[in-house]
Design a protein around this motif. Structure first.
Motif, PDB file in Angstrom:
ATOM      1  N   VAL A  36       0.844  -1.201   0.000  1.00  0.00           N
ATOM      2  CA  VAL A  36       0.000   0.000   0.000  1.00  0.00           C
ATOM      3  C   VAL A  36       0.879   1.250   0.000  1.00  0.00           C
ATOM      4  CG1 VAL A  36      -1.663   1.329   1.349  1.00  0.00           C
ATOM      5  CG2 VAL A  36      -2.005  -1.103   1.032  1.00  0.00           C
ATOM      6  N   VAL A  98       1.314 -17.024  -9.763  1.00  0.00           N
ATOM      7  CA  VAL A  98       0.095 -17.504  -9.068  1.00  0.00           C
ATOM      8  C   VAL A  98       0.041 -19.013  -9.087  1.00  0.00           C
ATOM      9  CG1 VAL A  98      -2.308 -16.851  -8.675  1.00  0.00           C
ATOM     10  CG2 VAL A  98      -1.091 -15.808 -10.533  1.00  0.00           C
ATOM     11  N   LEU A 307       2.890 -11.834  -3.835  1.00  0.00           N
ATOM     12  CA  LEU A 307       2.160 -10.570  -3.699  1.00  0.00           C
ATOM     13  C   LEU A 307       3.004  -9.417  -4.239  1.00  0.00           C
ATOM     14  CD1 LEU A 307       0.493 -10.690  -0.169  1.00  0.00           C
ATOM     15  CD2 LEU A 307      -0.618 -10.706  -2.391  1.00  0.00           C
ATOM     16  N   HIS A 310       3.193  -9.560  -8.088  1.00  0.00           N
ATOM     17  CA  HIS A 310       1.977  -9.084  -8.751  1.00  0.00           C
ATOM     18  C   HIS A 310       1.860  -7.573  -8.655  1.00  0.00           C
ATOM     19  CE1 HIS A 310       0.925 -13.113  -9.263  1.00  0.00           C
ATOM     20  NE2 HIS A 310       0.666 -13.356  -8.015  1.00  0.00           N
ATOM     21  N   LEU A 314       1.293  -4.939 -11.517  1.00  0.00           N
ATOM     22  CA  LEU A 314       0.206  -3.964 -11.413  1.00  0.00           C
ATOM     23  C   LEU A 314       0.713  -2.550 -11.743  1.00  0.00           C
ATOM     24  CD1 LEU A 314      -2.764  -3.997 -10.409  1.00  0.00           C
ATOM     25  CD2 LEU A 314      -1.896  -3.309  -8.204  1.00  0.00           C
ATOM     26  N   VAL A 317       1.322  -2.042 -15.437  1.00  0.00           N
ATOM     27  CA  VAL A 317       0.100  -1.797 -16.204  1.00  0.00           C
ATOM     28  C   VAL A 317      -0.169  -0.289 -16.286  1.00  0.00           C
ATOM     29  CG1 VAL A 317      -2.400  -2.085 -16.097  1.00  0.00           C
ATOM     30  CG2 VAL A 317      -0.933  -4.043 -15.797  1.00  0.00           C
ATOM     31  N   PHE A 318       0.059   0.411 -15.165  1.00  0.00           N
ATOM     32  CA  PHE A 318      -0.180   1.847 -15.159  1.00  0.00           C
ATOM     33  C   PHE A 318       0.924   2.603 -15.897  1.00  0.00           C
ATOM     34  CE2 PHE A 318      -3.059   0.568 -11.847  1.00  0.00           C
ATOM     35  CZ  PHE A 318      -4.124   1.417 -12.052  1.00  0.00           C
ATOM     36  N   THR A 321       0.328   2.346 -19.561  1.00  0.00           N
ATOM     37  CA  THR A 321      -0.743   3.229 -20.025  1.00  0.00           C
ATOM     38  C   THR A 321      -0.276   4.672 -20.111  1.00  0.00           C
ATOM     39  OG1 THR A 321      -2.400   1.815 -19.041  1.00  0.00           O
ATOM     40  CG2 THR A 321      -3.067   4.048 -19.533  1.00  0.00           C
TER      41      THR A 321
ATOM     42  N   ILE B  24      -7.082 -19.007 -12.918  1.00  0.00           N
ATOM     43  CA  ILE B  24      -5.871 -18.247 -13.236  1.00  0.00           C
ATOM     44  C   ILE B  24      -5.701 -18.121 -14.747  1.00  0.00           C
ATOM     45  CG2 ILE B  24      -3.350 -18.272 -13.091  1.00  0.00           C
ATOM     46  CD1 ILE B  24      -3.775 -19.781 -10.372  1.00  0.00           C
ATOM     47  N   LEU B  31      -7.003 -10.794 -19.372  1.00  0.00           N
ATOM     48  CA  LEU B  31      -6.027  -9.689 -19.346  1.00  0.00           C
ATOM     49  C   LEU B  31      -5.354  -9.530 -20.703  1.00  0.00           C
ATOM     50  CD1 LEU B  31      -4.233 -10.159 -15.907  1.00  0.00           C
ATOM     51  CD2 LEU B  31      -5.949  -8.476 -16.499  1.00  0.00           C
ATOM     52  N   THR B  67      -7.213   0.147 -18.114  1.00  0.00           N
ATOM     53  CA  THR B  67      -6.111  -0.083 -17.173  1.00  0.00           C
ATOM     54  C   THR B  67      -6.640  -0.403 -15.789  1.00  0.00           C
ATOM     55  OG1 THR B  67      -4.787   1.471 -18.411  1.00  0.00           O
ATOM     56  CG2 THR B  67      -4.034   0.935 -16.216  1.00  0.00           C
ATOM     57  N   ILE B  68      -7.663   0.350 -15.374  1.00  0.00           N
ATOM     58  CA  ILE B  68      -8.223   0.105 -14.040  1.00  0.00           C
ATOM     59  C   ILE B  68      -8.898  -1.270 -13.999  1.00  0.00           C
ATOM     60  CG2 ILE B  68      -9.937   0.932 -12.380  1.00  0.00           C
ATOM     61  CD1 ILE B  68      -9.150   3.786 -13.365  1.00  0.00           C
ATOM     62  N   LYS B  70      -7.922  -3.866 -15.708  1.00  0.00           N
ATOM     63  CA  LYS B  70      -6.823  -4.837 -15.574  1.00  0.00           C
ATOM     64  C   LYS B  70      -6.299  -4.861 -14.149  1.00  0.00           C
ATOM     65  CE  LYS B  70      -3.925  -3.791 -19.010  1.00  0.00           C
ATOM     66  NZ  LYS B  70      -2.778  -3.940 -19.899  1.00  0.00           N
ATOM     67  N   ALA B  71      -6.119  -3.673 -13.571  1.00  0.00           N
ATOM     68  CA  ALA B  71      -5.598  -3.590 -12.204  1.00  0.00           C
ATOM     69  C   ALA B  71      -6.531  -4.333 -11.252  1.00  0.00           C
ATOM     70  CB  ALA B  71      -5.464  -2.130 -11.786  1.00  0.00           C
ATOM     71  N   ILE B  74      -5.953  -8.102 -11.636  1.00  0.00           N
ATOM     72  CA  ILE B  74      -4.664  -8.518 -11.073  1.00  0.00           C
ATOM     73  C   ILE B  74      -4.758  -8.552  -9.556  1.00  0.00           C
ATOM     74  CG2 ILE B  74      -2.245  -7.850 -10.759  1.00  0.00           C
ATOM     75  CD1 ILE B  74      -2.301  -6.766 -13.613  1.00  0.00           C
ATOM     76  N   ALA B  75      -5.319  -7.498  -8.971  1.00  0.00           N
ATOM     77  CA  ALA B  75      -5.406  -7.443  -7.507  1.00  0.00           C
ATOM     78  C   ALA B  75      -6.384  -8.485  -6.979  1.00  0.00           C
ATOM     79  CB  ALA B  75      -5.819  -6.043  -7.067  1.00  0.00           C
ATOM     80  N   PHE B  78      -5.084 -12.383  -8.884  1.00  0.00           N
ATOM     81  CA  PHE B  78      -3.695 -12.813  -8.706  1.00  0.00           C
ATOM     82  C   PHE B  78      -3.233 -12.563  -7.276  1.00  0.00           C
ATOM     83  CE2 PHE B  78      -2.370 -12.335 -13.454  1.00  0.00           C
ATOM     84  CZ  PHE B  78      -3.204 -13.390 -13.753  1.00  0.00           C
ATOM     85  N   MET B  79      -3.636 -11.442  -6.711  1.00  0.00           N
ATOM     86  CA  MET B  79      -3.210 -11.126  -5.350  1.00  0.00           C
ATOM     87  C   MET B  79      -4.218 -11.644  -4.321  1.00  0.00           C
ATOM     88  SD  MET B  79      -1.825  -7.306  -6.156  1.00  0.00           S
ATOM     89  CE  MET B  79      -0.517  -6.931  -5.018  1.00  0.00           C
ATOM     90  N   HIS B  80      -5.225 -12.353  -4.778  1.00  0.00           N
ATOM     91  CA  HIS B  80      -6.203 -13.036  -3.918  1.00  0.00           C
ATOM     92  C   HIS B  80      -6.989 -12.098  -3.019  1.00  0.00           C
ATOM     93  CE1 HIS B  80      -4.574 -16.781  -5.266  1.00  0.00           C
ATOM     94  NE2 HIS B  80      -3.379 -16.525  -4.778  1.00  0.00           N
ATOM     95  N   ILE B  81      -7.183 -10.859  -3.430  1.00  0.00           N
ATOM     96  CA  ILE B  81      -7.987  -9.973  -2.579  1.00  0.00           C
ATOM     97  C   ILE B  81      -9.423 -10.494  -2.505  1.00  0.00           C
ATOM     98  CG2 ILE B  81      -9.047  -7.679  -2.523  1.00  0.00           C
ATOM     99  CD1 ILE B  81      -6.513  -6.440  -2.853  1.00  0.00           C
ATOM    100  N   GLU B  84      -9.874 -12.558   0.522  1.00  0.00           N
ATOM    101  CA  GLU B  84      -9.569 -12.030   1.855  1.00  0.00           C
ATOM    102  C   GLU B  84     -10.845 -11.619   2.578  1.00  0.00           C
ATOM    103  OE1 GLU B  84      -6.763 -12.422   2.958  1.00  0.00           O
ATOM    104  OE2 GLU B  84      -5.351 -12.402   1.270  1.00  0.00           O
ATOM    105  N   ILE B  92      -7.002  -2.292   2.617  1.00  0.00           N
ATOM    106  CA  ILE B  92      -6.011  -2.168   1.546  1.00  0.00           C
ATOM    107  C   ILE B  92      -6.540  -1.249   0.457  1.00  0.00           C
ATOM    108  CG2 ILE B  92      -4.878  -3.396  -0.336  1.00  0.00           C
ATOM    109  CD1 ILE B  92      -4.937  -5.877   1.583  1.00  0.00           C
ATOM    110  N   LEU B  96      -6.191   3.602  -0.933  1.00  0.00           N
ATOM    111  CA  LEU B  96      -5.705   3.876  -2.294  1.00  0.00           C
ATOM    112  C   LEU B  96      -6.808   4.512  -3.133  1.00  0.00           C
ATOM    113  CD1 LEU B  96      -3.734   0.581  -2.926  1.00  0.00           C
ATOM    114  CD2 LEU B  96      -2.851   2.770  -2.152  1.00  0.00           C
TER     115      LEU B  96
END
Lengths: 326, 127
Positions: A36, A98, A307, A310, A314, A317-318, A321, B24, B31, B67-68, B70-71, B74-75, B78-81, B84, B92, B96
C-alpha cells in the motif's frame, strides 16, 4: 458481522493476540502494508508526471514517435509493439507466479520449483527488455537542435514528410578546435563527449537542402507536431544554440526534457523493483529446492513474494498506459 | 491457511471455474484480450475516438478505464484480494481508492491552471 449477546467477549478473544483476526499472518500483513505504501509512492511519481504533462500539454512528445524500435527489425517503424510484448511477458510471469502459489498450497514441491523458475526467467527477460528500451532512448535516432530556452527543433524532409537525421544532412565544416587539457588550466573540468556533428555543420547542411523544414515541439489542433514552412524554418534556425543527440537528464532530442527525466525515473524505479523481485524470487527458488518450506510445513513465503511480484506487474500496467498509450 | 475457499466466480457470476488453476488461466486470457484491445486502439487510433471529453481525448479515457479494469483483476485474482476478509480488503483498497484520485485531481487541476497562465502570455517561457 453477526451481533450476539456476548460479542464483546468474543472480540476480545479474536483480537487479544495469538490469533489472526483478518485471516492473514504477520508476514503477509506486513507485505500488504509495504504494498500500500509503495503504491502511494508510485502514485506520487505518476501524478507528478501527469502534472508536468498537463503543464506542457501542447508541447509534450508523442510516445509513438519516441519508442519505435523492435529487436532485429532495423529501420522499421514499429511503435509500441515491443512494450506490448514486454507487458505480455510480465503478465505471463505473473501467471506462473500464481500457479506457483497455488501449487504451494497443495505442497507440490516440484511444481512450485518449475513455476518459480519460469517466473524468474520472465522477470529477467523483462528487465533486459527495459535495458534495451533505455539504450535506444539514450542513443536517439534523428538528432535535433536546441534553442536557448530549451525548445527542441527537429527536421523533416518536406518532399517525403519523413523525419530527417541531422547526421545525414549535415555538411562538414573545417573548424579549429583544441581540447582543453588539465596541463594548461587551473580551473579544469573534463570535457563531455561531443555530438557527432556540430551546430555549424547542421546549419550548412540545412541551407544546402531546399526540402528540409523544421518541426517544433508545439502540437497543432490535430495533436501533431507543428511543421514550419521553409522561410519560417530559416528564421527559427538562428535561435538554435546546440546539437542534441539522444536523451539524458539534461537534454532530450524527442522534445520536452521533463519527458526524459520522468521516463528515466519512473521506468527506472519500476525496473529496480523488478530486479529486486527477481533477486528475491531466486532466493525463494533455492529455498524451495532445498526443501526449507517443505520442512516448515507451508509455502507462505512463496505467497508473500508472489504478492510483491503481482504488485510490480500492477504498477507496470499503469506505467504502460501513462507512458506509451495515453 | 487460506488454501481452501477460493472464490471461483468472476464477472459477477457470469463465469464460473472448476478449479483455482482454471481461474488463473481464465484471468490471463481476459487480461491478454484487454491488452490486445489497448495496443490495437493505440496503433489504429480510430478517428471517432479522437474527440475530447473533460479535457482529454475519449481514446485516453478508454485506455485509463481499461487499465483500471486490468488492475482490478490482477489485484482481485492474482493477489487473492477476492478471498480475503472484507476488513483486510477494505483497509487495503479504500486508502488507495480515496488518496490516489484526490492527489491526481488537485495536481492535474493545478497543472492545467499553470498551463493557462503560461499560455496566455504572462510568463515568457518559449524564448
Amino acid at each position: 458481522m453477526e451481533v450476539t449477546a456476548n460479542a464483546a467477549a468474543e472480540n476480545e478473544e479474536v483480537w487479544g493476540g495469538g490469533n489472526k483476526p483478518l485471516n492473514a499472518s504477520y508476514g503477509k500483513m506486513m507485505m500488504w502494508f509495504f504494498i500500500v505504501s509503495d503504491a502511494l509512492t508510485f502514485t506520487g511519481f505518476l501524478v507528478s508526471y501527469g502534472f508536468s504533462r498537463f503543464k506542457n500539454i501542447n508541447s509534450w512528445p508523442i510516445a509513438d514517435e519516441v519508442f519505435t524500435h523492435f529487436p532485429f527489425l532495423h529501420g522499421i517503424d514499429a511503435p509500441m509493439y515491443y512494450v506490448a510484448l514486454m507487458t505480455f511477458i510480465l503478465i505471463f510471469s505473473s501467471v506462473t507466479m500464481v500457479l506457483a502459489v497455488d501449487a504451494g498450497h497443495h505442497m507440490q514441491k516440484s511444481k512450485v520449483t518449475f513455476y518459480m523458475l519460469l517466473t524468474i526467467i520472465g522477470g529477467a527477460i523483462f528487465v533486459g527488455s527495459q535495458a534495451w528500451e533505455w539504450k535506444n532512448f539514450i542513443k536517439g535516432e534523428y538528432g535535433a537542435l536546441e534553442t536557448r530556452g530549451g525548445q527542441i527543433l527537429q527536421f523533416v524532409d518536406s518532399s517525403t514528410g519523413k523525419r530527417a537525421a541531422i547526421q545525414e544532412f549535415a555538411i562538414g565544416v573545417q573548424t579549429d578546435r583544441t581540447t582543453h587539457e588539465s596541463s594548461n588550466g587551473i580551473w579544469y573540468t573534463a570535457e563531455n563527449s561531443l555530438p557527432t556533428v556540430s551546430l555549424d555543420e547542421v546549419k550548412k547542411g540545412f541551407l544546402a537542402d531546399e526540402n528540409l523544414v523544421i518541426r517544433t515541439q508545439e502540437l497543432d489542433e490535430k495533436g501533431q507536431k507543428t511543421v514550419l514552412s521553409r522561410a519560417e524554418s530559416k528564421g527559427k534556425l538562428n535561435e538554435a544554440v546546440g546539437v542534441v543527440e539522444g536523451a539524458n537528464l539534461i537534454h532530450n532530442e524527442y522534445g520536452n526534457r521533463l519527458f526524459a527525466d520522468f521516463f528515466f525515473f519512473i521506468t527506472g524505479f519500476h525496473g529496480f523493483h523488478v530486479l529486486s523481485g527477481v533477486v528475491i524470487n531466486i532466493i525463494v527458488f533455492f529455498n524451495v529446492i532445498l526443501g526449507t518450506y517443505e520442512k516448515r510445513g507451508h509455502y507462505e513465503m512463496v505467497e508473500k513474494v508472489g504478492l510483491y511480484w503481482h504488485f510490480v506487474d500492477l504498477v507496470w500496467v499503469f506505467v504502460f498506459t501513462f507512458f506509451y498509450l495515453v | 491457511m487460506a488454501s481452501e475457499g477460493h472464490k471461483l466466480v468472476i464477472f459477477r457470476g457470469l463465469l464460473k471455474f472448476k478449479s483455482n488453476q482454471q481461474k488463473i488461466w481464465g484471468v490471463l486470457i481476459f487480461l491478454s484480450i484487454v491488452t490486445t484491445i489497448e495496443v490495437a486502439l493505440g496503433i489504429i487510433k480510430p478517428e471517432i475516438l479522437m474527440g475530447s471529453f473533460l479535457k482529454m481525448k475519449i481514446l485516453n479515457w478508454i485506455f485509463i478505464i481499461l487499465t483500471i479494469v486490468k488492475a482490478y483483476y490482477i489485484a482481485w485474482d492474482f493477489m487473492h484480494i477476492r478471498d480475503e476478509k472484507s476488513g483486510l480488503k477494505n483497509s487495503i483498497v479504500l486508502p488507495l481508492l480515496i488518496l490516489i484520485p484526490y492527489l491526481a485531481f488537485i495536481l492535474l487541476i493545478e497543472a492545467d491552471y499553470i498551463f493557462d497562465v503560461m499560455d496566455s502570455g504572462f510568463v515568457v517561457w518559449n524564448f
